[in-house]
Design a protein around this motif. Structure first.
Motif, PDB file in Angstrom:
ATOM      1  N   SER A 330       5.660  65.510  72.498  1.00  0.00           N
ATOM      2  CA  SER A 330       6.668  64.547  72.031  1.00  0.00           C
ATOM      3  C   SER A 330       6.113  63.128  72.073  1.00  0.00           C
ATOM      4  O   SER A 330       6.299  62.342  71.134  1.00  0.00           O
ATOM      5  CB  SER A 330       7.924  64.642  72.898  1.00  0.00           C
ATOM      6  N   TYR A 331       5.417  62.801  73.166  1.00  0.00           N
ATOM      7  CA  TYR A 331       4.840  61.458  73.276  1.00  0.00           C
ATOM      8  C   TYR A 331       3.727  61.238  72.254  1.00  0.00           C
ATOM      9  O   TYR A 331       3.573  60.130  71.716  1.00  0.00           O
ATOM     10  CB  TYR A 331       4.308  61.226  74.691  1.00  0.00           C
ATOM     11  N   MET A 334       5.306  60.394  69.080  1.00  0.00           N
ATOM     12  CA  MET A 334       5.889  59.048  69.128  1.00  0.00           C
ATOM     13  C   MET A 334       4.869  57.985  68.729  1.00  0.00           C
ATOM     14  O   MET A 334       5.205  56.986  68.080  1.00  0.00           O
ATOM     15  CB  MET A 334       6.421  58.741  70.528  1.00  0.00           C
ATOM     16  N   CYS A 337       4.940  57.168  65.006  1.00  0.00           N
ATOM     17  CA  CYS A 337       6.198  56.794  64.341  1.00  0.00           C
ATOM     18  C   CYS A 337       6.081  55.396  63.735  1.00  0.00           C
ATOM     19  O   CYS A 337       5.643  54.450  64.400  1.00  0.00           O
ATOM     20  CB  CYS A 337       7.357  56.829  65.335  1.00  0.00           C
ATOM     21  N   LEU A 343      11.306  58.106  64.512  1.00  0.00           N
ATOM     22  CA  LEU A 343      11.524  57.981  65.952  1.00  0.00           C
ATOM     23  C   LEU A 343      12.713  58.836  66.395  1.00  0.00           C
ATOM     24  O   LEU A 343      12.658  59.491  67.444  1.00  0.00           O
ATOM     25  CB  LEU A 343      11.761  56.513  66.319  1.00  0.00           C
ATOM     26  N   VAL A 346      11.649  62.398  66.730  1.00  0.00           N
ATOM     27  CA  VAL A 346      10.876  62.627  67.952  1.00  0.00           C
ATOM     28  C   VAL A 346      11.785  62.638  69.183  1.00  0.00           C
ATOM     29  O   VAL A 346      11.493  63.330  70.171  1.00  0.00           O
ATOM     30  CB  VAL A 346       9.776  61.550  68.088  1.00  0.00           C
ATOM     31  N   GLY A 409       3.393  55.881  73.339  1.00  0.00           N
ATOM     32  CA  GLY A 409       3.214  57.309  73.085  1.00  0.00           C
ATOM     33  C   GLY A 409       1.920  57.855  73.679  1.00  0.00           C
ATOM     34  O   GLY A 409       1.902  58.933  74.273  1.00  0.00           O
TER      35      GLY A 409
END
Length: 431
Positions: A330-331, A334, A337, A343, A346, A409
């Motif tokens: 997930s990071y 990010m 994005c 965003l 995510v 991220g």
């Protein structure tokens, strides 16, 4: 040789025997302590706690959405805003363990009343702020603004150990409902009335919570044996030796370190999110409110429904490992994005990973100590969160200014990768 007393039919039971035989939280021994909601039985006190947590979250997110716009109007730049967030985190760090110990000693009613009084004063001072020094002063009463921690303590006291994660998750759902409504209300009031009015409304909501606590929450919520154990220990709120012993209890330090490692990236991102929303993604107050509400809805669903399903099917160790694994990717997403829609996409896996991790960790740390010390342990758990928020704004401000938004991220990807590897090694044996 132990003597056995024989009572006549007219003998009255002793106070100790009455405490053991009467229903918990029913001093007069009358009435059922549960109510039916959609064919589900809910403890009356737990229901009131859920209502209060909803009010707490609503008021907190009203002022959270208001604070950056009020600060900007008063001439606060991102660096000073970071100092403001650090001040809030430091005073909460100082108050968390003390508040938990206070709750263990003086009971749920006193703890919740203290938390909502601190909230009301914090929001009221925010509404009165007409310069930067007053903004900082408004953060000081938040030292004891730990209503969520107080609610967790009461739910932990009244619930069953094997259902603790689910109970804490459902309490988080009530918080999530407030997190949905709060930013919407705060954004609309800020846009159409003023930032000060939004802060005063949050203060009024906290005063309403105090009334509900005094009317419906009993003085003590711990089971009789837990109260006896607590009375046998030191009665001082400032018993730091007791707090240190809790940290050094088997398994506690490891869980707290995992919380720190996985909490730093989101702490930094959260501390700067309001600035990112305004400067990077150019969101207006009401648009920012919609984004926060979207996060709140996702959190609410995961905590209210997802946690219960997961804890019935998988061990807490497995949930912890795989939630950390989800955070890794997930990071990384990010970091790439470039607009608010990406965003928000995510945020879905990010919220799922964070929510499950936090709830399971909170439940796990309370199981490492006796029922008499759950409040203090929840205080330590909250203190770790505050510790992360203490350093996050300063680090986040530097990263945003010199490295840009993608650095948040990448940091999360690296730290959560380390945490994930540690967890998979630690829990490599099936539990």
């Amino acid at each position: 040789m132990q003597k056995r007393s024989v009572k006549s039919g007219d003998d009255k039971p002793t106070a100790e025997e009455t405490m053991k035989t009467e229903p918990l939280l029913s001093p007069d021994g009358a009435g059922d302590q549960t109510v039916k909601i959609f064919n589900f039985k809910v403890h009356k006190v737990v229901l009131v706690v859920h209502i209060n947590i909803f009010l707490y979250a609503t008021c907190f997110w009203i002022q959270t959405g208001t604070l950056p716009y009020l600060s900007k109007r008063l001439g606060v730049d991102p660096v000073v805003f970071g100092y403001l967030q650090t001040t809030f985190a430091v005073v909460q760090l100082a108050g968390g363990p003390l508040y938990g110990r206070f709750g263990d000693l003086f009971g749920g009613r006193a703890a919740m009343t203290l938390a909502f009084s601190a909230s009301a004063l914090t929001y009221f001072l925010l509404g009165l702020s007409y310069n930067i020094p007053l903004l900082f002063v408004s953060r000081l009463p938040s030292m004891f603004m730990h209503a969520m921690q107080g609610g967790q303590m009461i739910v932990t006291d009244l619930g069953e150990v094997h259902k603790r994660a689910d109970a804490l998750g459902k309490l988080g759902m009530s918080y999530g409902v407030g997190m949905v409504i709060g930013p919407l209300v705060g954004g609309l009031i800020t846009k159409h009335v003023s930032e000060e009015f939004a802060a005063f409304l949050a203060s009024a909501g906290s005063l309403l919570s105090i009334v509900l606590v005094l009317a419906f929450v009993p003085k003590h919520t711990k089971k009789p044996e837990a109260k006896v154990a607590e009375e046998a220990s030191s009665s001082s709120v400032f018993n730091f030796k007791k707090i240190i012993n809790l940290v050094l209890a088997p398994g506690v330090l490891f869980l707290l370190l995992i919380k720190i490692g996985s909490g730093i990236p989101i702490g930094i991102f959260q501390s700067m999110f309001q600035v990112v929303a305004i400067d990077t993604f150019h969101l207006a107050a009401d648009q920012n409110g919609f984004v926060m509400s979207y996060i709140g809805i996702t959190t609410m669903i995961v905590q209210g429904i997802g946690i219960g399903i997961l804890t019935k099917r998988f061990s807490e160790n497995s949930i912890l490992k795989w939630s950390a694994f989800i955070l890794v990717w997930s990071y990384l997403l990010m970091a790439f994005c470039t607009n608010i829609w990406q965003l928000c996409a995510v945020f879905l896996p990010l919220v799922i990973g964070l929510t499950t991790k936090n709830v399971v960790l909170s439940a796990a740390v309370t199981k490492t100590v006796s029922d008499a010390d759950t409040g203090a342990m929840l205080g330590l758990n909250m203190a770790v969160h505050s510790l992360v928020r203490t350093v996050s704004p300063t680090i986040g401000g530097y990263m945003l200014e010199h490295l840009g938004f993608p650095s948040f991220g990448y940091l999360g990807f690296v730290l959560c990768s380390i945490v994930t590897v540690v967890l998979f090694i630690k829990f490599r044996q099936p539990s």
